[in-house]
Write a protein that holds these residues in place. Sequence first.
Motif, PDB file in Angstrom:
ATOM      1  N   GLY A   1       2.572  12.355  -7.566  1.00 47.01           N
ATOM      2  CA  GLY A   1       3.843  11.746  -7.178  1.00 47.01           C
ATOM      3  C   GLY A   1       4.023  10.356  -7.759  1.00 47.01           C
ATOM      4  O   GLY A   1       5.112  10.007  -8.220  1.00 47.01           O
ATOM      5  N   LEU A   2       2.960   9.547  -7.741  1.00 40.28           N
ATOM      6  CA  LEU A   2       3.044   8.195  -8.294  1.00 40.28           C
ATOM      7  C   LEU A   2       3.300   8.223  -9.805  1.00 40.28           C
ATOM      8  O   LEU A   2       4.083   7.431 -10.320  1.00 40.28           O
ATOM      9  N   ILE A   3       2.641   9.134 -10.506  1.00 40.86           N
ATOM     10  CA  ILE A   3       2.809   9.227 -11.962  1.00 40.86           C
ATOM     11  C   ILE A   3       4.202   9.738 -12.310  1.00 40.86           C
ATOM     12  O   ILE A   3       4.865   9.207 -13.196  1.00 40.86           O
ATOM     13  N   GLU A   4       4.653  10.758 -11.598  1.00 40.21           N
ATOM     14  CA  GLU A   4       5.931  11.390 -11.938  1.00 40.21           C
ATOM     15  C   GLU A   4       7.145  10.622 -11.430  1.00 40.21           C
ATOM     16  O   GLU A   4       8.165  10.547 -12.117  1.00 40.21           O
ATOM     17  N   SER A   5       7.054  10.046 -10.227  1.00 39.25           N
ATOM     18  CA  SER A   5       8.242   9.454  -9.612  1.00 39.25           C
ATOM     19  C   SER A   5       8.087   7.992  -9.227  1.00 39.25           C
ATOM     20  O   SER A   5       9.057   7.375  -8.802  1.00 39.25           O
ATOM     21  N   GLY A   6       6.882   7.451  -9.306  1.00 41.06           N
ATOM     22  CA  GLY A   6       6.665   6.090  -8.836  1.00 41.06           C
ATOM     23  C   GLY A   6       6.515   6.061  -7.326  1.00 41.06           C
ATOM     24  O   GLY A   6       6.498   7.100  -6.669  1.00 41.06           O
ATOM     25  N   TRP A   7       6.429   4.870  -6.791  1.00 44.89           N
ATOM     26  CA  TRP A   7       6.229   4.696  -5.364  1.00 44.89           C
ATOM     27  C   TRP A   7       7.557   4.759  -4.642  1.00 44.89           C
ATOM     28  O   TRP A   7       8.535   4.143  -5.074  1.00 44.89           O
ATOM     29  N   ASP A   8       7.590   5.448  -3.504  1.00 46.91           N
ATOM     30  CA  ASP A   8       8.821   5.586  -2.727  1.00 46.91           C
ATOM     31  C   ASP A   8       9.014   4.467  -1.715  1.00 46.91           C
ATOM     32  O   ASP A   8       9.964   4.495  -0.932  1.00 46.91           O
ATOM     33  N   GLY A   9       8.133   3.464  -1.692  1.00 44.15           N
ATOM     34  CA  GLY A   9       8.279   2.332  -0.804  1.00 44.15           C
ATOM     35  C   GLY A   9       7.679   2.526   0.585  1.00 44.15           C
ATOM     36  O   GLY A   9       7.792   1.653   1.439  1.00 44.15           O
ATOM     37  N   VAL A  10       7.026   3.677   0.820  1.00 45.71           N
ATOM     38  CA  VAL A  10       6.456   3.992   2.124  1.00 45.71           C
ATOM     39  C   VAL A  10       4.930   4.058   2.005  1.00 45.71           C
ATOM     40  O   VAL A  10       4.406   4.673   1.087  1.00 45.71           O
ATOM     41  N   ALA A  11       4.262   3.453   2.994  1.00 48.81           N
ATOM     42  CA  ALA A  11       2.805   3.604   3.093  1.00 48.81           C
ATOM     43  C   ALA A  11       2.547   4.844   3.939  1.00 48.81           C
ATOM     44  O   ALA A  11       2.598   4.798   5.167  1.00 48.81           O
ATOM     45  N   HIS A  12       2.315   5.957   3.294  1.00 49.24           N
ATOM     46  CA  HIS A  12       2.138   7.231   3.976  1.00 49.24           C
ATOM     47  C   HIS A  12       0.793   7.293   4.678  1.00 49.24           C
ATOM     48  O   HIS A  12      -0.231   6.963   4.071  1.00 49.24           O
ATOM     49  N   ALA A  13       0.793   7.726   5.937  1.00 47.03           N
ATOM     50  CA  ALA A  13      -0.465   7.948   6.656  1.00 47.03           C
ATOM     51  C   ALA A  13      -1.006   9.294   6.213  1.00 47.03           C
ATOM     52  O   ALA A  13      -0.281  10.296   6.235  1.00 47.03           O
ATOM     53  N   VAL A  14      -2.246   9.319   5.757  1.00 51.51           N
ATOM     54  CA  VAL A  14      -2.885  10.540   5.281  1.00 51.51           C
ATOM     55  C   VAL A  14      -4.207  10.727   6.002  1.00 51.51           C
ATOM     56  O   VAL A  14      -4.751   9.792   6.576  1.00 51.51           O
ATOM     57  N   ASP A  15      -4.714  11.968   5.951  1.00 52.94           N
ATOM     58  CA  ASP A  15      -6.024  12.271   6.558  1.00 52.94           C
ATOM     59  C   ASP A  15      -7.141  11.844   5.649  1.00 52.94           C
ATOM     60  O   ASP A  15      -7.033  11.801   4.470  1.00 52.94           O
TER      61      ASP A  15
ATOM     62  N   TYR B   1     -11.453  12.351  -1.462  1.00 52.63           N
ATOM     63  CA  TYR B   1     -10.924  11.610  -0.311  1.00 52.63           C
ATOM     64  C   TYR B   1      -9.968  10.524  -0.768  1.00 52.63           C
ATOM     65  O   TYR B   1     -10.287   9.799  -1.705  1.00 52.63           O
ATOM     66  N   PRO B   2      -8.821  10.437  -0.097  1.00 54.96           N
ATOM     67  CA  PRO B   2      -8.338  11.378   0.894  1.00 54.96           C
ATOM     68  C   PRO B   2      -7.989  12.717   0.243  1.00 54.96           C
ATOM     69  O   PRO B   2      -7.674  12.765  -0.952  1.00 54.96           O
ATOM     70  N   PRO B   3      -8.027  13.820   1.022  1.00 56.04           N
ATOM     71  CA  PRO B   3      -7.716  15.126   0.445  1.00 56.04           C
ATOM     72  C   PRO B   3      -6.333  15.191  -0.218  1.00 56.04           C
ATOM     73  O   PRO B   3      -6.142  15.954  -1.162  1.00 56.04           O
ATOM     74  N   ALA B   4      -5.402  14.378   0.235  1.00 58.76           N
ATOM     75  CA  ALA B   4      -4.054  14.358  -0.351  1.00 58.76           C
ATOM     76  C   ALA B   4      -3.997  13.594  -1.667  1.00 58.76           C
ATOM     77  O   ALA B   4      -2.932  13.527  -2.296  1.00 58.76           O
ATOM     78  N   LEU B   5      -5.111  13.029  -2.122  1.00 58.38           N
ATOM     79  CA  LEU B   5      -5.085  12.182  -3.314  1.00 58.38           C
ATOM     80  C   LEU B   5      -4.488  12.854  -4.549  1.00 58.38           C
ATOM     81  O   LEU B   5      -3.668  12.234  -5.236  1.00 58.38           O
ATOM     82  N   PRO B   6      -4.835  14.104  -4.882  1.00 55.79           N
ATOM     83  CA  PRO B   6      -4.203  14.700  -6.068  1.00 55.79           C
ATOM     84  C   PRO B   6      -2.669  14.704  -5.991  1.00 55.79           C
ATOM     85  O   PRO B   6      -2.001  14.378  -6.969  1.00 55.79           O
ATOM     86  N   ALA B   7      -2.114  15.026  -4.823  1.00 52.42           N
ATOM     87  CA  ALA B   7      -0.656  15.021  -4.663  1.00 52.42           C
ATOM     88  C   ALA B   7      -0.099  13.601  -4.722  1.00 52.42           C
ATOM     89  O   ALA B   7       0.971  13.367  -5.310  1.00 52.42           O
ATOM     90  N   ILE B   8      -0.816  12.647  -4.151  1.00 54.23           N
ATOM     91  CA  ILE B   8      -0.382  11.247  -4.194  1.00 54.23           C
ATOM     92  C   ILE B   8      -0.335  10.773  -5.640  1.00 54.23           C
ATOM     93  O   ILE B   8       0.636  10.157  -6.083  1.00 54.23           O
ATOM     94  N   VAL B   9      -1.393  11.046  -6.403  1.00 54.59           N
ATOM     95  CA  VAL B   9      -1.465  10.630  -7.806  1.00 54.59           C
ATOM     96  C   VAL B   9      -0.327  11.262  -8.600  1.00 54.59           C
ATOM     97  O   VAL B   9       0.374  10.582  -9.356  1.00 54.59           O
TER      98      VAL B   9
ATOM     99  N   PRO C   1       0.802  -1.204   0.000  1.00 56.19           N
ATOM    100  CA  PRO C   1       0.000   0.000   0.000  1.00 56.19           C
ATOM    101  C   PRO C   1       0.847   1.272   0.000  1.00 56.19           C
ATOM    102  O   PRO C   1       1.875   1.351   0.652  1.00 56.19           O
ATOM    103  N   VAL C   2       0.364   2.260  -0.759  1.00 55.60           N
ATOM    104  CA  VAL C   2       1.070   3.537  -0.893  1.00 55.60           C
ATOM    105  C   VAL C   2       0.599   4.543   0.145  1.00 55.60           C
ATOM    106  O   VAL C   2       1.290   5.536   0.400  1.00 55.60           O
ATOM    107  N   ALA C   3      -0.573   4.321   0.726  1.00 53.78           N
ATOM    108  CA  ALA C   3      -1.110   5.223   1.744  1.00 53.78           C
ATOM    109  C   ALA C   3      -2.090   4.450   2.622  1.00 53.78           C
ATOM    110  O   ALA C   3      -2.622   3.413   2.223  1.00 53.78           O
ATOM    111  N   SER C   4      -2.306   4.987   3.817  1.00 52.31           N
ATOM    112  CA  SER C   4      -3.305   4.436   4.727  1.00 52.31           C
ATOM    113  C   SER C   4      -3.973   5.596   5.451  1.00 52.31           C
ATOM    114  O   SER C   4      -3.394   6.678   5.585  1.00 52.31           O
ATOM    115  N   ARG C   5      -5.202   5.340   5.875  1.00 53.50           N
ATOM    116  CA  ARG C   5      -5.928   6.382   6.601  1.00 53.50           C
ATOM    117  C   ARG C   5      -7.010   5.765   7.452  1.00 53.50           C
ATOM    118  O   ARG C   5      -7.483   4.650   7.186  1.00 53.50           O
TER     119      ARG C   5
END
Length: 181
Positions: free
Chosen positions: A167-181, A157-165, A87-91
Amino acid sequence: MTADASDLGEWRDDDGVWFRRAARVIAVDAAGRVLMMRGVDPAEPDHVWWITPGGGLDPGEGERAGAVRELFEESGIRLDPADLTGPVASRSALFSFDGRPYRQDEVLFFARLNGSAESSAEIDRSGWTAIERASVTELRWCTAAELDAVAAEEPVYPPALPAIVRGLIESGWDGVAHAVD
């Protein structure tokens, strides 16, 4: 938690809040567009939002298996659990839906769809449940810029989704499941 389970794997705690575990898929097609779903609360028709495909896990179901099952049921796109990154994020989200208070612990996986057939084909809604038919008003493929525009008008939802998307498109996954609101 008390053993007040529904067929959706939901449990009501002692405070009357319904709890469920969920998994979602950030599905990005070959054109760099993410699949989004516009939802509406049947109990409050003015309450709308945008989310990625996904939903509650069945009792005993793993996160990856649940994520690909939900993606298939909600869109007709079939993936193998091994196709998911993360997983790339959790909330953990607290919200009201259909007159019930919920707490949902969810993870988000990333899937890059390599073929154009997945996103160019008609979305298959035949696997939708009655509640999905009542609460999902639109499925749309959005570029990152379109997702930003959607988020300016209605909650995403999550509100950070545009930034997550982005980042994933431009740089791929960084290997961390980021906790988001």
